[in-house]
Design a protein around this motif. Structure first.
Motif, PDB file in Angstrom:
ATOM      1  N   LEU A  80       0.826  -1.210   0.000  1.00 34.66           N
ATOM      2  CA  LEU A  80       0.000   0.000   0.000  1.00 34.66           C
ATOM      3  C   LEU A  80       0.858   1.257   0.000  1.00 34.66           C
ATOM      4  N   LEU A  81       1.850   1.306   0.899  1.00 36.88           N
ATOM      5  CA  LEU A  81       2.672   2.514   1.000  1.00 36.88           C
ATOM      6  C   LEU A  81       3.575   2.684  -0.211  1.00 36.88           C
ATOM      7  N   LYS A  82       4.080   1.586  -0.756  1.00 36.09           N
ATOM      8  CA  LYS A  82       4.908   1.693  -1.961  1.00 36.09           C
ATOM      9  C   LYS A  82       4.090   2.246  -3.121  1.00 36.09           C
ATOM     10  N   HIS A  83       2.851   1.788  -3.245  1.00 34.93           N
ATOM     11  CA  HIS A  83       1.998   2.259  -4.338  1.00 34.93           C
ATOM     12  C   HIS A  83       1.546   3.703  -4.124  1.00 34.93           C
ATOM     13  N   LEU A  84       1.137   4.034  -2.899  1.00 32.35           N
ATOM     14  CA  LEU A  84       0.523   5.334  -2.647  1.00 32.35           C
ATOM     15  C   LEU A  84       1.535   6.464  -2.549  1.00 32.35           C
ATOM     16  N   SER A  85       2.735   6.182  -2.057  1.00 29.18           N
ATOM     17  CA  SER A  85       3.681   7.250  -1.709  1.00 29.18           C
ATOM     18  C   SER A  85       4.479   7.721  -2.919  1.00 29.18           C
ATOM     19  N   SER A  86       4.494   9.027  -3.106  1.00 30.08           N
ATOM     20  CA  SER A  86       5.319   9.615  -4.168  1.00 30.08           C
ATOM     21  C   SER A  86       6.705   9.956  -3.661  1.00 30.08           C
ATOM     22  N   HIS A  87       6.898   9.942  -2.334  1.00 32.26           N
ATOM     23  CA  HIS A  87       8.209  10.293  -1.779  1.00 32.26           C
ATOM     24  C   HIS A  87       8.345   9.675  -0.394  1.00 32.26           C
ATOM     25  N   PHE A  88       9.544   9.169  -0.097  1.00 36.89           N
ATOM     26  CA  PHE A  88       9.871   8.657   1.231  1.00 36.89           C
ATOM     27  C   PHE A  88      10.968   9.534   1.827  1.00 36.89           C
ATOM     28  N   GLY A  89      10.765   9.973   3.061  1.00 40.10           N
ATOM     29  CA  GLY A  89      11.776  10.813   3.699  1.00 40.10           C
ATOM     30  C   GLY A  89      11.206  11.565   4.876  1.00 40.10           C
ATOM     31  N   GLU A  90      11.706  12.788   5.067  1.00 36.86           N
ATOM     32  CA  GLU A  90      11.289  13.600   6.196  1.00 36.86           C
ATOM     33  C   GLU A  90       9.886  14.169   5.993  1.00 36.86           C
ATOM     34  N   LEU A  91       9.280  14.589   7.095  1.00 36.34           N
ATOM     35  CA  LEU A  91       7.968  15.229   7.052  1.00 36.34           C
ATOM     36  C   LEU A  91       8.051  16.491   6.189  1.00 36.34           C
ATOM     37  N   PRO A  92       7.228  16.615   5.141  1.00 39.16           N
ATOM     38  CA  PRO A  92       7.293  17.800   4.280  1.00 39.16           C
ATOM     39  C   PRO A  92       6.635  19.008   4.950  1.00 39.16           C
ATOM     40  N   ALA A  93       7.032  20.184   4.510  1.00 33.79           N
ATOM     41  CA  ALA A  93       6.409  21.409   5.022  1.00 33.79           C
ATOM     42  C   ALA A  93       4.943  21.442   4.614  1.00 33.79           C
ATOM     43  N   MET A  94       4.077  21.766   5.551  1.00 37.55           N
ATOM     44  CA  MET A  94       2.648  21.864   5.266  1.00 37.55           C
ATOM     45  C   MET A  94       1.969  22.687   6.358  1.00 37.55           C
ATOM     46  N   ARG A  95       0.768  23.173   6.072  1.00 37.65           N
ATOM     47  CA  ARG A  95      -0.078  23.741   7.104  1.00 37.65           C
ATOM     48  C   ARG A  95      -0.883  22.580   7.686  1.00 37.65           C
ATOM     49  N   LEU A  96      -0.544  22.177   8.894  1.00 37.79           N
ATOM     50  CA  LEU A  96      -1.130  20.965   9.470  1.00 37.79           C
ATOM     51  C   LEU A  96      -2.599  21.182   9.817  1.00 37.79           C
ATOM     52  N   ASP A  97      -3.457  20.320   9.264  1.00 38.16           N
ATOM     53  CA  ASP A  97      -4.894  20.406   9.523  1.00 38.16           C
ATOM     54  C   ASP A  97      -5.397  19.269  10.402  1.00 38.16           C
ATOM     55  N   ALA A  98      -4.769  18.094  10.332  1.00 38.16           N
ATOM     56  CA  ALA A  98      -5.250  16.955  11.121  1.00 38.16           C
ATOM     57  C   ALA A  98      -4.110  15.978  11.335  1.00 38.16           C
ATOM     58  N   VAL A  99      -4.193  15.229  12.426  1.00 41.61           N
ATOM     59  CA  VAL A  99      -3.247  14.159  12.695  1.00 41.61           C
ATOM     60  C   VAL A  99      -4.031  12.979  13.254  1.00 41.61           C
ATOM     61  N   GLY A 100      -3.673  11.787  12.843  1.00 44.37           N
ATOM     62  CA  GLY A 100      -4.389  10.601  13.306  1.00 44.37           C
ATOM     63  C   GLY A 100      -3.434   9.498  13.677  1.00 44.37           C
TER      64      GLY A 100
END
Length: 398
Positions: free
Chosen positions: A196-216
């Motif tokens: 699942l993660l290999k298919h879905l992920s476009s990049h593996f590495g550090e947390l990208p910069a974003m405006r955080l809206d939710a965490v689960g």
């Protein structure tokens, strides 16, 4: 661009990914409505709050009737194909199942169509796969990033006896994916989670910069010495995150005393060893000799192997080397059906929401030869099918 980042604290499995998405705001009723589109009866999902080493998280248990020990791949695919899920979800689910099937076929030395799958033989695994992909779509997530995946040690009991961890299937699926070792004596990443993660992920590495809206937080089944969790961050990517960036090694040397045949051999060896790109540029060197500039782009971890190959397979006595930052368009692959057969198409995400489609050359070439039609006809059909499946399902710009 709405981005999800899976932080695999204690690895990943299908139920952990589902739990993280539900914890981050995916509505259980919406998920159930999507899963009800599968031609499966007698299933249920139990969603509850649990504690993992003082962290409160969402645990998902998929409940199904007794399942067969294994199933042939066509039977598993039939369940997805005969569903009323969107074409985009169907295609992605089938690709994830095929990732697992291809690795099982390689391990057992048989054709993919002949594989009897153990890891995803049950309807619970199909629900994990479809639920995760549908959840990504329901949350409106455009891009998925992921942390490197931690792999535990030990043994588990499989269909053929004791299996060392990480399991051969998981290891094979994760080729090309960043991994890290873990001292935990448990299966942290399952084949389903890996695929699942290999298919879905476009990049593996550090947390990208974003405006955080939710965490689960999605909980795993076992109680470990660390929190058995997979965490997802969801937010709007920063304006400068319209490209993926990574670091590559660039190696270069000049050659003026080798034949064209030797040049072809060197290029072939470098690509087989993992080079991302190899080019040879004609030039004039000292004493007005015609020659070539050999340029190799590789992953930093492959730099020593590239250097050794250049120095042993060419007449060069030295190599110029540097590490450079590379910006690439976010991309993923989808498998589409055309009147000539199935083909893989790369989908690149352009700034502003548009897309570029690049059918995979070798597959199109094979289809064109089998059908006796021009290669361009297959290219056009594959691109049109990808545009219809991808943009039609998501409402993206053309």
């Amino acid at each position: 661009m709405k981005t999800a980042y899976f932080d695999c604290i204690a690895g990943a499995s299908g139920d952990m990914l589902l739990g993280a998405l539900l914890d981050a705001g995916l509505q259980e009723a919406d998920l159930r409505a999507e899963l009800a589109k599968l031609p499966i009866s007698g299933w249920d999902i139990r969603v509850r709050r649990v504690d993992k080493n003082c962290f409160t998280a969402t645990k998902v248990d998929v409940l199904v009737s007794p399942q067969p020990h294994s199933r042939p791949l066509p039977e598993i695919e039939r369940v997805v194909r005969e569903s009323t899920l969107s074409d985009a979800v169907k295609q992605q689910a089938l690709q994830v199942i095929r990732i697992i099937a291809a690795e099982e076929a390689r391990i057992h030395g048989m054709l993919v169509e002949e594989v009897h799958l153990h890891e995803v033989s049950g309807e619970d695994a199909i629900i994990d796969i479809v639920g995760t992909i549908a959840g990504i779509e329901l949350l409106g997530i455009d891009r998925v990033h992921c942390s490197p995946l931690p792999l535990g040690r030990g043994f588990i009991q499989g269909a053929h006896g004791s299996i060392p961890l990480p399991s051969p299937a998981t290891v094979g699926i994760l080729k090309g994916v960043p991994i890290v070792g873990s001292p935990i004596q448990a299966e942290l990443v399952t084949p389903t989670g890996a695929a699942l993660l290999k298919h879905l992920s476009s990049h593996f590495g550090e947390l990208p910069a974003m405006r955080l809206d939710a965490v689960g937080y999605g909980a795993g089944t076992w109680d470990l010495t660390i929190p058995n969790l997979c965490r997802v961050f969801i937010g709007e990517g920063a304006g400068d995150l319209k490209f993926d960036t990574d670091t590559v090694a660039v190696l270069e040397t000049n050659i003026d005393d080798q034949t064209a045949e030797e040049h072809g051999h060197v290029m072939e060896r470098l690509l087989e060893a993992g080079a991302l790109d190899v080019t040879m540029t004609p030039t004039h060197m000292k004493k007005n000799r015609p020659g070539v500039i050999l340029n190799v782009i590789a992953k930093p971890e492959d730099q020593p192997a590239m250097r050794e190959l250049i120095l042993t397979e060419t007449s060069s006595l030295g190599v110029r080397e540097q590490n450079m930052q590379r910006s690439t368009l976010p991309r993923d692959c989808i498998r589409v059906r055309t009147q000539f057969g199935e083909a893989i198409v790369k989908v690149s995400h352009l700034p502003g929401g548009a897309h570029k489609y690049a059918p995979e050359f070798e597959e199109c070439r094979i289809l064109a030869r089998k059908a006796g039609v021009p290669l361009r006809d297959v290219y056009v059909a594959a691109e049109a099918a990808a545009r219809s499946v991808h943009e039609g399902a998501h409402g993206h710009k053309h």
